[in-house]
Design a protein around this motif. Structure first.
Motif, short mmCIF file in Angstrom:
data_model
loop_
_atom_site.label_atom_id
_atom_site.label_comp_id
_atom_site.label_asym_id
_atom_site.label_seq_id
_atom_site.Cartn_x
_atom_site.Cartn_y
_atom_site.Cartn_z
N ASP A 3 0.87 -1.19 0.00
CA ASP A 3 0.00 0.00 0.00
C ASP A 3 0.91 1.24 0.00
O ASP A 3 1.42 1.64 1.04
N ILE A 4 1.11 1.82 -1.20
CA ILE A 4 1.98 2.99 -1.34
C ILE A 4 1.19 4.12 -1.98
O ILE A 4 0.71 4.00 -3.11
N GLY A 5 1.02 5.21 -1.26
CA GLY A 5 0.35 6.39 -1.78
C GLY A 5 0.98 7.64 -1.20
O GLY A 5 1.24 7.70 0.00
N SER A 6 1.25 8.64 -2.04
CA SER A 6 1.99 9.82 -1.59
C SER A 6 1.49 11.09 -2.27
O SER A 6 1.05 11.06 -3.42
N ASP A 7 1.62 12.21 -1.54
CA ASP A 7 1.38 13.52 -2.14
C ASP A 7 2.59 13.93 -2.97
O ASP A 7 3.74 13.65 -2.60
N VAL A 8 2.32 14.61 -4.08
CA VAL A 8 3.37 15.09 -4.98
C VAL A 8 3.38 16.61 -4.95
O VAL A 8 2.32 17.25 -5.00
N HIS A 9 4.59 17.20 -4.87
CA HIS A 9 4.74 18.65 -4.81
C HIS A 9 5.66 19.13 -5.93
O HIS A 9 6.64 18.46 -6.27
N VAL A 10 5.33 20.27 -6.50
CA VAL A 10 6.19 20.94 -7.49
C VAL A 10 6.49 22.33 -6.97
O VAL A 10 5.56 23.12 -6.72
N GLY A 63 7.26 23.12 -4.07
CA GLY A 63 6.64 23.27 -2.76
C GLY A 63 5.13 23.28 -2.76
O GLY A 63 4.52 23.27 -1.69
N THR A 64 4.50 23.27 -3.92
CA THR A 64 3.04 23.29 -4.00
C THR A 64 2.50 21.90 -4.30
O THR A 64 2.95 21.25 -5.25
N ARG A 65 1.55 21.46 -3.49
CA ARG A 65 0.95 20.15 -3.71
C ARG A 65 0.14 20.17 -5.00
O ARG A 65 -0.72 21.03 -5.19
N VAL A 66 0.43 19.20 -5.90
CA VAL A 66 -0.28 19.13 -7.18
C VAL A 66 -1.17 17.91 -7.28
O VAL A 66 -1.87 17.73 -8.28
N GLY A 67 -1.16 17.07 -6.25
CA GLY A 67 -2.04 15.91 -6.28
C GLY A 67 -1.49 14.75 -5.47
O GLY A 67 -0.48 14.88 -4.77
N HIS A 68 -2.17 13.63 -5.58
CA HIS A 68 -1.82 12.42 -4.83
C HIS A 68 -1.68 11.26 -5.81
O HIS A 68 -2.54 11.06 -6.66
N THR A 69 -0.57 10.55 -5.69
CA THR A 69 -0.38 9.38 -6.55
C THR A 69 -0.51 8.11 -5.72
O THR A 69 0.01 8.02 -4.61
N THR A 70 -1.26 7.14 -6.23
CA THR A 70 -1.45 5.86 -5.58
C THR A 70 -0.76 4.80 -6.42
O THR A 70 -1.18 4.53 -7.55
N ILE A 71 0.29 4.20 -5.87
CA ILE A 71 1.10 3.26 -6.65
C ILE A 71 0.66 1.82 -6.40
O ILE A 71 0.50 1.04 -7.33
N ASN A 72 0.52 1.44 -5.12
CA ASN A 72 0.02 0.11 -4.72
C ASN A 72 0.54 -1.01 -5.62
O ASN A 72 -0.23 -1.71 -6.28
N PRO A 73 1.86 -1.22 -5.65
CA PRO A 73 2.41 -2.18 -6.61
C PRO A 73 2.36 -3.63 -6.12
O PRO A 73 2.22 -3.92 -4.93
N LEU A 74 2.51 -4.54 -7.09
CA LEU A 74 2.90 -5.91 -6.81
C LEU A 74 4.40 -5.99 -7.01
O LEU A 74 4.93 -5.46 -7.99
N ALA A 75 5.08 -6.64 -6.08
CA ALA A 75 6.52 -6.88 -6.21
C ALA A 75 6.72 -8.39 -6.23
O ALA A 75 6.44 -9.07 -5.24
N TYR A 76 7.16 -8.91 -7.36
CA TYR A 76 7.30 -10.37 -7.48
C TYR A 76 8.71 -10.71 -7.93
O TYR A 76 9.36 -9.96 -8.65
N GLY A 77 9.21 -11.85 -7.44
CA GLY A 77 10.57 -12.19 -7.78
C GLY A 77 10.97 -13.58 -7.34
O GLY A 77 10.17 -14.35 -6.82
N VAL A 78 12.27 -13.87 -7.53
CA VAL A 78 12.86 -15.17 -7.20
C VAL A 78 14.16 -14.92 -6.46
O VAL A 78 14.89 -13.96 -6.78
N SER A 79 14.45 -15.73 -5.46
CA SER A 79 15.69 -15.57 -4.70
C SER A 79 16.23 -16.93 -4.28
O SER A 79 15.50 -17.94 -4.24
N PHE A 80 17.53 -16.96 -3.95
CA PHE A 80 18.17 -18.12 -3.36
C PHE A 80 18.28 -17.88 -1.85
O PHE A 80 18.68 -16.80 -1.42
N GLY A 81 17.95 -18.90 -1.07
CA GLY A 81 18.00 -18.77 0.37
C GLY A 81 18.93 -19.78 1.00
O GLY A 81 19.16 -20.88 0.48
N TYR A 82 19.49 -19.38 2.15
CA TYR A 82 20.40 -20.25 2.91
C TYR A 82 20.01 -20.21 4.37
O TYR A 82 19.87 -19.14 4.96
N ARG A 83 19.83 -21.40 4.97
CA ARG A 83 19.50 -21.50 6.40
C ARG A 83 20.76 -21.66 7.22
O ARG A 83 21.66 -22.43 6.85
N PHE A 84 20.84 -20.94 8.34
CA PHE A 84 22.01 -21.09 9.20
C PHE A 84 21.63 -20.86 10.66
O PHE A 84 20.50 -20.44 10.95
#
Length: 202
Positions: free
Chosen positions: A172-179, A181-202
């Motif tokens: 859940d990512i949403g932020s006000d944007v300023h140009v 110093g003046t607020r010009v609106g709100h952007t709602t990004i709300n992304p999916l982040a997907y990927g692959v990784s190698f893991g090691y237990r220790f």
């Protein structure tokens, strides 16, 4: 951020309340890469439709297995780079760091394939924002964001200590944007982040 204080408290208390156990393999470190894919409609800025591009970067996470099923995890990443467009015209390039702290529940931990789900808190900090095109030479800023993060994935053991992990997060990512110093609106990004990784237990 005030609205997220109860969630932060719940996550912290939940981790503290989970029973400890004797486990020689109490930590899992993962290294991989994730793609951040913002949702299609990113809001309206200065009366124009905003669009934020995705990016792919290396990521790393450290998870402490409090029990065989429950783990507390911190995810970090190299800075993601996003193009910001208004009505199809590029107006800015922004960088962001989105660390996530959360709790995962692992199913069938004694099997080769072990799915998991999780819930946590995401903090996104935007920096090095450069105006482009019609905003060239202006000072563009994007507020930092706090939000909920949901997590799901699967661990596939390839040896007693090594594994491959495929996962996806919703943030859940949403932020006000300023140009200048003046607020010009709100952007709602709300992304999916997907990927692959190698893991090691220790």
């Amino acid at each position: 951020m005030k609205s997220l204080l109860p969630l932060l408290a719940v996550v912290s208390l939940g981790v503290a309340a989970l029973p400890a156990h004797a486990n020689d393999d109490a930590w899992v470190v993962r290294f991989g890469a994730h793609a951040v894919d913002p949702k299609s409609n990113n809001g309206t800025l200065a009366g124009m439709k905003a669009k934020v591009s995705g990016d792919l970067k290396p990521t790393a996470s450290l998870e402490y297995l409090i029990t065989p099923n429950w783990g507390a995890e911190l995810l970090v990443a190299a800075p993601f780079r996003h193009n910001v467009r208004l009505n199809g015209t590029q107006v800015a390039v922004a960088h962001q760091l989105p660390p996530v702290l959360g709790v995962n529940y692992h199913f069938m931990t004694d099997r080769t394939v072990s799915p998991f789900v999780g819930l946590g808190v995401n903090y996104t900090r935007f920096f090095n924002i450069d105006g482009k095109g019609p905003l060239q030479g202006t000072r563009v800023s994007i507020d930092s964001s706090w939000g909920v993060a949901a997590h799901a994935g699967v661990d596939v053991k390839i040896s007693p200590r090594w594994m491959i992990t495929a996962d996806v997060r919703w943030m859940d990512i949403g932020s006000d944007v300023h140009v200048n110093g003046t607020r010009v609106g709100h952007t709602t990004i709300n992304p999916l982040a997907y990927g692959v990784s190698f893991g090691y237990r220790f």
